[in-house]
Design an enzyme around this catalytic site. Sequence first.
Site, PDB file in Angstrom:
ATOM      1  N   TYR A 116       0.868  -1.193   0.000  1.00  0.00           N
ATOM      2  CA  TYR A 116       0.000   0.000   0.000  1.00  0.00           C
ATOM      3  C   TYR A 116       0.896   1.232   0.000  1.00  0.00           C
ATOM      4  O   TYR A 116       1.883   1.296   0.754  1.00  0.00           O
ATOM      5  CB  TYR A 116      -0.884   0.007   1.252  1.00  0.00           C
ATOM      6  CG  TYR A 116      -1.739   1.245   1.377  1.00  0.00           C
ATOM      7  CD1 TYR A 116      -3.045   1.267   0.893  1.00  0.00           C
ATOM      8  CD2 TYR A 116      -1.229   2.414   1.954  1.00  0.00           C
ATOM      9  CE1 TYR A 116      -3.828   2.417   0.980  1.00  0.00           C
ATOM     10  CE2 TYR A 116      -1.996   3.556   2.035  1.00  0.00           C
ATOM     11  CZ  TYR A 116      -3.297   3.555   1.550  1.00  0.00           C
ATOM     12  OH  TYR A 116      -4.058   4.686   1.637  1.00  0.00           O
ATOM     13  N   GLU A 204      -3.425   7.488  -3.997  1.00  0.00           N
ATOM     14  CA  GLU A 204      -3.332   6.201  -3.312  1.00  0.00           C
ATOM     15  C   GLU A 204      -3.116   5.086  -4.331  1.00  0.00           C
ATOM     16  O   GLU A 204      -3.847   5.016  -5.318  1.00  0.00           O
ATOM     17  CB  GLU A 204      -4.630   5.951  -2.533  1.00  0.00           C
ATOM     18  CG  GLU A 204      -4.609   4.688  -1.708  1.00  0.00           C
ATOM     19  CD  GLU A 204      -5.980   4.402  -1.098  1.00  0.00           C
ATOM     20  OE1 GLU A 204      -6.140   4.583   0.117  1.00  0.00           O
ATOM     21  OE2 GLU A 204      -6.882   4.000  -1.846  1.00  0.00           O
TER      22      GLU A 204
END
Length: 395
Positions: A116, A204
């Site tokens: 992530y 993101e």
Amino acid sequence: MNIHEYQAKQLFEKFGVATPKGIVASTAEEAGKAAREIGGPGLVVKSQIHAGGRGKGTFKNGFKGGVHVVDTPEQAEEIAGKMLGQTLVTHQTGPEGKLVSKVLIAKAVDISKEYYFAILFDRGSSGHAIIASTEGGMNIEEVAEKTPEKITKEFIHPTLGLQSYQCRKIAASLGLRGTLANQAVKLFTAMWNLYLKSDCSLVEINPLAVTTDNQVVALDAKFNFDDNALYRQKDVVEMRDKTEEDPREVAASEFGLNYIGLDGNIACLVNGAGLAMSTMDIIKFHGGEPANFLDVGGGATKEQVTAAFKIILGDPNVKGILVNIFGGIMDCNIIATGIIAAAQEVSLNIPLVVRLEGNNVEAGKATLAASGLAITSADGLTDAAQKIVAAVKAA
Ligand code: ADP
Ligand code: MG
């Protein structure tokens, strides 16, 4: 403002962020053509909606998965045909789901591990921050709650920007070494440039993947842009897809109103963001639920007030309206005229409580009184909130 994944990929390419080749398609036929151009084996078909959780989502017709890895262009075409024109429900869309009108066909990679990575504006530190984790492909909120030690946070100096030692530190925290660390550093730096130059408030990548042939690539993208900077981001504004946005918020933005739709039934029309926040608070305090946040601004025109009123009345959940105006710069009489104009255009048949105070308040009150409309006037915030909550409960 948000954009689709296929548009984010265009920005990835522009800023040199490594990502598999992808082509967007609006029909199954186009999807097949795109898939042949990219070439199999190994393709992925991805529903393009402004929401995450697509992989685990389900279409309303029962078809499972908004992201499918397939082998051949023929399969890609077939799967695209099953997604296009259908409504996909994920944990982020709400039960009503979102209509898929485009799919992204991309080269599938062989994933060895998912990570992530995000850059965002961090209100806590009043600056930009990087968040990274070895737990990619998962819901990051859940990781933060259950295993916070698996999340690395790095603050970016407001004037120095992201430093290369910070990039290496993040790469090391993810366990990336050698060529993988070098690729990651390059990708983080490119992401920072993209974030800063495009006036993002969030970028993101979930997942950021390391492939079995040792490549570091971005496989998904979620971007938010700072609305107040859009005036200098013409390329970004062109990517706006209004069909993905709350129609009430689209209408409001066309009239320069600060509007955010909520789930309650008491609409508010207020001037000034602070007063709008306290109006929502006091409605809740007296047992009601606000239907929206709406700040008409300090110098609203009659047209803006009329537009604001129409947006409020266009929401079927609204069972009552509270107008709370403190006329500092704003002339109370303009608000009064706007309310009447709007009420005449849209037949007003729900309770309306108005609290006016300040600049030209007497004229405003006189205008409302002379209109013949059923308006309850209130003195002060508490009185106004109590009156509208009572009126909506009685209705
Ligand atoms: P969402 O977050 O909306 O579910 P993603 O783009 O993250 O959508 O896709 C879900 C999963 O599909 C990813 O976690 C990844 O495992 C897989 N995936 C996505 N893109 C690719 C790709 N290009 N190659 C291989 N697998 C992919
Ligand atoms: Mg994802």
